[in-house]
Design a protein around this motif. Structure first.
Motif, PDB file in Angstrom:
ATOM      1  N   PHE A 168      -3.880   9.416   2.921  1.00 18.18           N
ATOM      2  CA  PHE A 168      -4.797   8.862   1.934  1.00 18.18           C
ATOM      3  C   PHE A 168      -4.104   7.702   1.226  1.00 18.18           C
ATOM      4  CE2 PHE A 168      -8.063  12.127   1.987  1.00 18.18           C
ATOM      5  CZ  PHE A 168      -7.406  13.199   2.557  1.00 18.18           C
ATOM      6  N   PHE A 169      -4.802   6.582   1.154  1.00 18.11           N
ATOM      7  CA  PHE A 169      -4.207   5.365   0.606  1.00 18.11           C
ATOM      8  C   PHE A 169      -4.649   5.097  -0.821  1.00 18.11           C
ATOM      9  CE2 PHE A 169      -1.965   3.113   3.972  1.00 18.11           C
ATOM     10  CZ  PHE A 169      -2.337   3.843   5.083  1.00 18.11           C
ATOM     11  N   GLY A 170      -3.766   4.449  -1.574  1.00 20.20           N
ATOM     12  CA  GLY A 170      -4.127   3.878  -2.851  1.00 20.20           C
ATOM     13  C   GLY A 170      -4.782   2.522  -2.651  1.00 20.20           C
ATOM     14  N   GLN A 171      -5.146   1.888  -3.763  1.00 18.46           N
ATOM     15  CA  GLN A 171      -5.862   0.613  -3.672  1.00 18.46           C
ATOM     16  C   GLN A 171      -4.915  -0.554  -3.417  1.00 18.46           C
ATOM     17  OE1 GLN A 171      -4.830   1.880  -6.425  1.00 18.46           O
ATOM     18  NE2 GLN A 171      -4.438   0.285  -7.935  1.00 18.46           N
ATOM     19  N   TYR A 186      -9.677   3.795  10.077  1.00 17.77           N
ATOM     20  CA  TYR A 186      -9.787   3.549   8.657  1.00 17.77           C
ATOM     21  C   TYR A 186     -10.709   2.357   8.442  1.00 17.77           C
ATOM     22  CZ  TYR A 186      -5.938   6.674   7.322  1.00 17.77           C
ATOM     23  OH  TYR A 186      -5.145   7.780   7.091  1.00 17.77           O
ATOM     24  N   LEU A 210       0.833  -1.199   0.000  1.00 19.72           N
ATOM     25  CA  LEU A 210       0.000   0.000   0.000  1.00 19.72           C
ATOM     26  C   LEU A 210       0.869   1.251   0.000  1.00 19.72           C
ATOM     27  CD1 LEU A 210      -2.461  -1.172   2.781  1.00 19.72           C
ATOM     28  CD2 LEU A 210      -3.105  -0.798   0.408  1.00 19.72           C
ATOM     29  N   ALA A 265     -10.048  -5.721  -1.598  1.00 14.60           N
ATOM     30  CA  ALA A 265      -9.432  -5.258  -2.850  1.00 14.60           C
ATOM     31  C   ALA A 265      -9.392  -3.731  -2.968  1.00 14.60           C
ATOM     32  CB  ALA A 265     -10.132  -5.857  -4.068  1.00 14.60           C
ATOM     33  N   GLU A 266      -9.574  -3.046  -1.866  1.00 14.77           N
ATOM     34  CA  GLU A 266      -9.431  -1.587  -1.874  1.00 14.77           C
ATOM     35  C   GLU A 266      -8.447  -1.178  -0.801  1.00 14.77           C
ATOM     36  OE1 GLU A 266     -14.071  -0.635  -3.150  1.00 14.77           O
ATOM     37  OE2 GLU A 266     -13.095   0.491  -1.548  1.00 14.77           O
ATOM     38  N   GLY A 267      -7.900   0.034  -0.945  1.00 11.03           N
ATOM     39  CA  GLY A 267      -7.045   0.548   0.105  1.00 11.03           C
ATOM     40  C   GLY A 267      -7.873   1.050   1.271  1.00 11.03           C
ATOM     41  N   PRO A 268      -7.254   1.222   2.435  1.00 11.61           N
ATOM     42  CA  PRO A 268      -7.974   1.779   3.590  1.00 11.61           C
ATOM     43  C   PRO A 268      -8.488   3.178   3.293  1.00 11.61           C
ATOM     44  CG  PRO A 268      -5.856   0.839   4.253  1.00 11.61           C
ATOM     45  CD  PRO A 268      -5.867   0.882   2.768  1.00 11.61           C
ATOM     46  N   THR A 269      -9.682   3.468   3.761  1.00  9.72           N
ATOM     47  CA  THR A 269     -10.302   4.775   3.579  1.00  9.72           C
ATOM     48  C   THR A 269     -10.462   5.438   4.932  1.00  9.72           C
ATOM     49  OG1 THR A 269     -11.545   3.941   1.687  1.00  9.72           O
ATOM     50  CG2 THR A 269     -12.314   5.991   2.660  1.00  9.72           C
ATOM     51  N   PHE A 270     -10.021   6.679   5.016  1.00  7.06           N
ATOM     52  CA  PHE A 270     -10.133   7.412   6.274  1.00  7.06           C
ATOM     53  C   PHE A 270     -11.596   7.578   6.680  1.00  7.06           C
ATOM     54  CE2 PHE A 270      -9.356  10.371   9.532  1.00  7.06           C
ATOM     55  CZ  PHE A 270     -10.254  11.416   9.398  1.00  7.06           C
TER      56      PHE A 270
END
Lengths: 115, 113
Positions: A105-108, B36, A91, B41-46
């Motif tokens: 903020f993270f990418g996928q 988060y 990540l 299959a997605e990144g962590p979201t705040f």
């Protein structure tokens, strides 16, 4: 783009090969982070860039792992002589890096599988 | 050592009820905490954050409580909805260094109908 972009989204490689993972942070974000997430675990810190320099690389597991951010924007995580234990989701995150109270903020993520 | 701990790997809650996710930390230098949410299959979201100078922060259905003396925080979701089903990570930041977020291992929340 509006968010953090990581390519490729999936990578399968043979043991012993070299791989590069790319991260495009949010425009204007000076701080960039790489994390690794193994199954059933939380994201584990690898390295942090402030601008072009690696301000903290204490999370890199060994010298097979290296990351660069030559122009202070895009970053590449490089893994040499890959091992099966390197399989994980990698990540990337970015933040304003201005200190104080902020969020990353993270990418996928890039799912790396070493076979 | 695990500086941020989420001791419940999973939680199941009925739709409409309250979900309470817990997090403990050991490093007294942490002064900013974040939750988060992560879908497969997605990144962590705040989701929501709280600084150490506060004991509560509310945003819609989500409220985070911080007990500094106990080094404990919790995330309350009320009412819980099926779309809240995800893995929730607690994370902590030392803003003095701002070098890295330290994450817990996550709690998988399942909101049932």
């Amino acid at each position: 783009g509006a968010g953090v972009s990581q390519t490729p989204s999936n990578k399968v490689t043979e043991k012993g090969k070299y791989v590069e993972l790319r991260c495009d942070p949010i425009s204007g974000h000076t701080a960039l982070y790489w994390y690794r997430q193994s199954l059933g675990q939380g994201p584990e810190f690898l390295i942090y860039f402030q601008g072009t320099g690696a301000a903290d690389d204490s999370g890199l597991p060994n010298d097979r792992f290296f990351a660069v951010r030559p122009e202070g924007s895009v970053s590449t995580l490089k893994i040499q002589r890959t091992e099966r234990g390197d399989s994980a989701v990698y990540l990337c995150a970015s933040s304003t890096g201005q200190g104080g109270y902020t969020e990353a903020f993270f990418g996928q993520g890039t799912r790396l599988t070493v076979v | 050592d695990q500086q941020v701990k989420q001791n419940s790997p999973s939680l199941s809650v009925q739709e409409g009820r309250i979900s309470i996710l817990n997090c403990d930390y050991t490093n007294s230098m942490f002064d900013y905490f974040l939750w988060y949410k992560k879908y497969p299959a997605e990144g962590p979201t705040f989701l929501i954050s709280i600084s150490s100078i506060k004991d509560k922060n509310e945003d819609g259905r989500f409220t985070v409580f911080l007990n500094k003396s106990a080094k404990h925080l919790s995330l309350h979701i009320v009412p819980s909805q099926p779309g809240d089903s995800a893995v929730y990570f607690c994370a902590a930041w030392n803003t003095g260094t701002a070098s890295k977020l330290t994450f817990g291992t996550g709690t998988r929340l399942q909101v049932t109908l």
